[in-house]
Design a protein around this motif. Structure first.
Motif, short mmCIF file in Angstrom:
data_model
loop_
_atom_site.label_atom_id
_atom_site.label_comp_id
_atom_site.label_asym_id
_atom_site.label_seq_id
_atom_site.Cartn_x
_atom_site.Cartn_y
_atom_site.Cartn_z
N THR A 1 -18.04 6.59 -6.41
CA THR A 1 -17.90 5.21 -6.89
C THR A 1 -18.04 5.09 -8.40
O THR A 1 -17.21 4.47 -9.06
CB THR A 1 -18.94 4.30 -6.21
N GLN B 1 -13.34 -1.06 6.37
CA GLN B 1 -12.66 -0.74 5.12
C GLN B 1 -11.45 -1.63 4.86
O GLN B 1 -10.69 -1.39 3.92
CB GLN B 1 -12.29 0.74 5.03
N HIS C 1 -9.08 -0.83 -5.35
CA HIS C 1 -8.23 -0.93 -4.17
C HIS C 1 -7.17 -1.99 -4.48
O HIS C 1 -6.55 -1.93 -5.53
CB HIS C 1 -9.09 -1.25 -2.95
N GLU D 1 -10.36 -4.68 3.17
CA GLU D 1 -11.02 -5.41 2.10
C GLU D 1 -11.30 -6.86 2.45
O GLU D 1 -12.39 -7.38 2.21
CB GLU D 1 -10.19 -5.33 0.83
N GLY E 1 -14.72 6.32 -2.32
CA GLY E 1 -14.15 5.22 -3.06
C GLY E 1 -14.22 3.89 -2.32
O GLY E 1 -13.99 2.84 -2.91
N TYR E 2 -14.53 3.93 -1.03
CA TYR E 2 -14.66 2.71 -0.22
C TYR E 2 -16.12 2.25 -0.13
O TYR E 2 -16.45 1.37 0.67
CB TYR E 2 -14.14 2.95 1.19
N TYR F 1 -1.36 4.05 -1.47
CA TYR F 1 -2.73 3.72 -1.06
C TYR F 1 -2.85 3.88 0.45
O TYR F 1 -2.05 3.31 1.21
CB TYR F 1 -3.04 2.28 -1.49
N TRP G 1 0.83 -1.20 0.00
CA TRP G 1 0.00 0.00 0.00
C TRP G 1 0.87 1.26 0.00
O TRP G 1 0.60 2.21 -0.73
CB TRP G 1 -0.92 0.02 1.22
N PRO H 1 -14.14 1.86 -8.30
CA PRO H 1 -12.97 2.10 -7.45
C PRO H 1 -12.05 0.88 -7.42
O PRO H 1 -12.52 -0.26 -7.35
CB PRO H 1 -13.58 2.36 -6.06
N TRP I 1 -8.63 4.50 -6.23
CA TRP I 1 -9.50 4.18 -5.11
C TRP I 1 -10.28 5.40 -4.64
O TRP I 1 -11.13 5.28 -3.76
CB TRP I 1 -8.66 3.62 -3.95
N THR I 2 -9.99 6.57 -5.21
CA THR I 2 -10.64 7.81 -4.77
C THR I 2 -11.78 8.19 -5.70
O THR I 2 -11.98 7.60 -6.75
CB THR I 2 -9.63 8.96 -4.72
N THR J 1 -12.12 10.90 -1.13
CA THR J 1 -11.43 9.64 -0.89
C THR J 1 -12.34 8.62 -0.23
O THR J 1 -12.36 7.45 -0.59
CB THR J 1 -10.20 9.90 0.00
#
Length: 666
Positions: free
Chosen positions: A455, A214, A480, A216, A336-337, A146, A141, A478, A451-452, A333
């Motif tokens: 969606t 968050q 990740h 994954e 994106g999750y 990330y 990451w 997104p 990832w940002t 940001t």
């Protein structure tokens, strides 16, 4: 059937998995490794224990047995002599030989070996990349920039209140709804609003924003169907669907398209109905869009979607804003999750809308509830029998007596429920479409940080109708680490790490295929529904055209390199004469089916289709099954074909229609 461990006799499970993990993600020597990513390894990260747990979580015993046989074959000296020319077990090979053997599996002429490689690659990569390595971070990451899980907000939306079932129990109600997503949630809300007593049974957990970590790996296991491990029987396509109170609406990407008019007309023509083109169905879709506050106010594009838009405009092709079911979305940001749940309460899932409406009118919710069969008395559905997992891990029996049963388990599980309940309609499970999703990847000089951003905010229908109403829709999602680590081709450990290290400069054009040709859900004697599906030549041809278009979009947006998600990937530099033909030729030579290309299904549909003729369909225009009175289907199973658009609004429109019809009949 033999247990997973009993099927392995040459080496222990742990020893074989250690060798596989150390081959796929070893420590790699490199001159430039400021974050320690290349020097880190799956073994050092404790990945083996996670892989073993993930294997134990695979819900289908046949899938676990297949994996056991795969590992046995991989460590068999005889198999390695036959396929690799070396009479040696995998665990005793040196690292270079092990890598060569795995590449041999990856590129094998036998689909079974390719599928085995892909399964191991997915398991190991998710277990390594999708969990923090140290504290809240990970060397991979940090290498990509990330951030990993973000700080928890100070204020969180409260979860719905659920019933506690800790002993064998019988409950009574007017309507029992099996499933709580786009179909079940709407049905429950409207039936409760109509004054009916409603009980909702959900197989998954009760989503709590405080538990949206968050991470994954944790979120895939917690809020996705079968821990995110569901696969087609050929091993060619993972199937992702939501599992939790609110179903897929809790973890989906919020794209809220109504069913296109041309598809509505097609569905009526194919089904012998007049529903889908009718004002009644249009009003159903309008009502659900209003309740979900579907809008484009929060569709400001992040860098990912700016790239898609920029490329389409440069080509002179269609591009437009995606309507979304969000209110007060941050779009930065954090957004994106969103595929792992919205911690800010901005997503108007059924948990936040229709189920909340139902709760206010006395509806009851039971989670961790696996409905096994529908009760039948005198030719009518009169309830269900379920197994509920209690807090201590044991199970108890729940019987719900009801005047009507609404099945809304999704297009994989609803056929299983109907089959286990003794329904014999030959169309149950047939007609399955999966909306196969795949992508082309572009590398950019600018930082994309995929990832940002919100969606999904832009789409293109330039290739969605390739002359017969079928084709590919362009969208982005997104990115990740779990998805690229699993989907990107593996050309060896060093190359795979190098590609992932450039994730912050990567973007995709995602291709969503409206598949014409169907697969099937087959429920075995053990009651487990299994998905049989492979792409047809017709659908591959549409994908191939879509890939050429996606490549042109990426190049026009400024991508300096483009690569496919095949095994091995095709890589081309843009701006060089003939690059597009070289990309296409290379992709053609790899192939698009039978575990040569990475696909994923986010949308499953049409496995209990709606129609006028019981010989060709499972349910009639009201959603009631032809075979059993009082049993209704209210989810994507009832689709006539694939929708061609993200299906949430269509599912909800059908559920609105079905629930209002039930209420009117009372």
């Amino acid at each position: 059937m033999e247990s997973y461990e009993e099927s392995l006799h040459l080496s222990s499970v742990t020893t074989i998995l250690e060798a596989v993990c150390d081959t796929l993600i070893p420590a790699v020597r490199t001159e430039n490794d400021p974050f320690g990513f290349f020097s880190d390894s799956a073994l050092a990260a404790g990945t083996v224990a996670r892989v073993e747990k993930l294997i134990a979580d695979i819900p289908d015993p046949k899938d676990r047995a297949k994996l056991a046989l795969l590992l046995s074959a991989l460590d068999s000296p005889f198999a390695n002599l036959l396929f690799a020319g070396r009479f040696q077990s995998f665990t005793r090979m040196d690292p270079e030989t092990r890598e060569a053997v795995l590449l041999g599996w990856a590129h094998s002429g036998l689909q079974l070996r390719r599928a085995g490689f892909q399964a191991l690659k997915r398991l190991v990569n998710v277990c390594y990349y999708a969990f923090p390595r140290d504290g809240n971070g990970h060397p991979a990451w940090r290498a990509a920039g990330y951030p990993g899980p973000l700080p928890m907000p100070g204020t969180l939306p409260a979860p719905l209140i659920v019933e506690t079932i800790d002993r064998d129990t019988t409950l009574d109600c007017d309507a029992v709804v099996v499933g709580s997503g786009a179909g079940g949630g709407v049905a429950a809300g409207l039936l409760a609003l109509a004054g009916k007593s409603v009980i909702v049974l959900e197989k998954g957990e009760n989503p709590d924003a405080a538990k949206f970590t968050q991470v994954e790996g944790e979120m895939l296991g917690e809020y996705y169907l079968d821990h995110g491990l569901l696969m087609t029987q050929s091993g060619s396509m993972p199937i992702l669907a939501g599992s939790g109170l609110g179903g897929g609406t809790v973890i989906n990407y919020t794209a809220s398209f109504p069913l296109p008019e041309r598809v509505r007309a097609e569905w009526d023509a194919r089904s012998g109905l007049s529903l889908f083109s009718s004002p009644r169905f249009a009003e159903s879709m309008q009502r659900v869009q209003a309740r979900l506050d579907v809008n484009t106010r929060f569709s400001t594009p992040g860098v990912r979607d700016q790239i898609l838009e920029r490329g389409c405009l440069a080509m002179g092709w269609h591009v437009d804003a995606i309507p979304r079911n969000v209110s007060g979305c941050l779009m930065g940001t954090e957004c994106g999750y969103c595929g792992y749940g919205c911690r800010h309460g901005a997503k108007n899932s059924t948990a936040a809308t229709y189920l909340a409406d139902a709760a206010q009118r006395g509806a009851r919710f039971v989670v961790r509830c696996d409905v096994r069969r529908v009760i039948q008395e005198n030719g009518r559905a009169t309830g269900v029998v379920a197994q509920v997992r209690t807090g201590d891990g044991s199970t108890v029996t729940l019987t719900v007596r009801a005047r009507v049963v609404v099945a809304a388990c999704g297009a994989v599980k609803t056929p299983g429920l109907l089959a286990r309940s003794g329904l014999g309609n030959r169309n149950i499970g047939r007609g399955l479409r999966l909306h196969p999703g795949t992508a082309l990847v572009g590398l950019f000089g600018e930082r994309v940080e995929p990832w940002t951003g919100a969606t999904q905010t832009r789409y293109s229908d330039q290739f969605s109708d390739q002359g017969d109403g079928y084709g590919t829709k362009f969208e982005t999602v997104p990115i990740h680490f779990a998805m690229p680590a699993s989907a990107f081709g593996w050309e060896g450990a060093a190359q795979h790490k190098a590609t992932l290290a450039r994730l912050s400069h990567s973007s995709i054009v995602g291709l969503l295929l409206r598949d014409r040709d169907a697969g099937r859900v087959v429920t075995g004697k053990d009651g487990v529904p299994r998905v049989h599906y492979d792409l047809s030549d017709h659908d591959v041809a549409h994908l191939r055209n879509g890939f050429r278009g996606a490549a042109q979009v990426l190049a026009a947006a400024g991508a300096t390199e483009i690569f496919s998600v095949q095994q091995p990937p095709v890589r081309v530099r843009t701006g060089v004469n003939g690059w597009l033909d070289r990309l296409t030729d290379g992709m053609d030579s790899r192939g698009y089916t039978k575990c040569r290309m990475a696909y994923i299904s986010f949308h499953q549909m049409a496995s209990c289709t709606m129609g006028a003729d019981p010989a060709r369909s499972v349910v009639g225009e009201t959603g009631e099954t032809h075979e059993l009175k009082g049993l209704y289907v209210s989810d994507s199973s009832a689709f006539v074909t694939s929708s061609g658009v993200n299906p949430m609004i269509t599912i909800m429109g059908i559920a609105d229609h079905v629930a209002r019809g039930i209420a009117e009949s009372w």
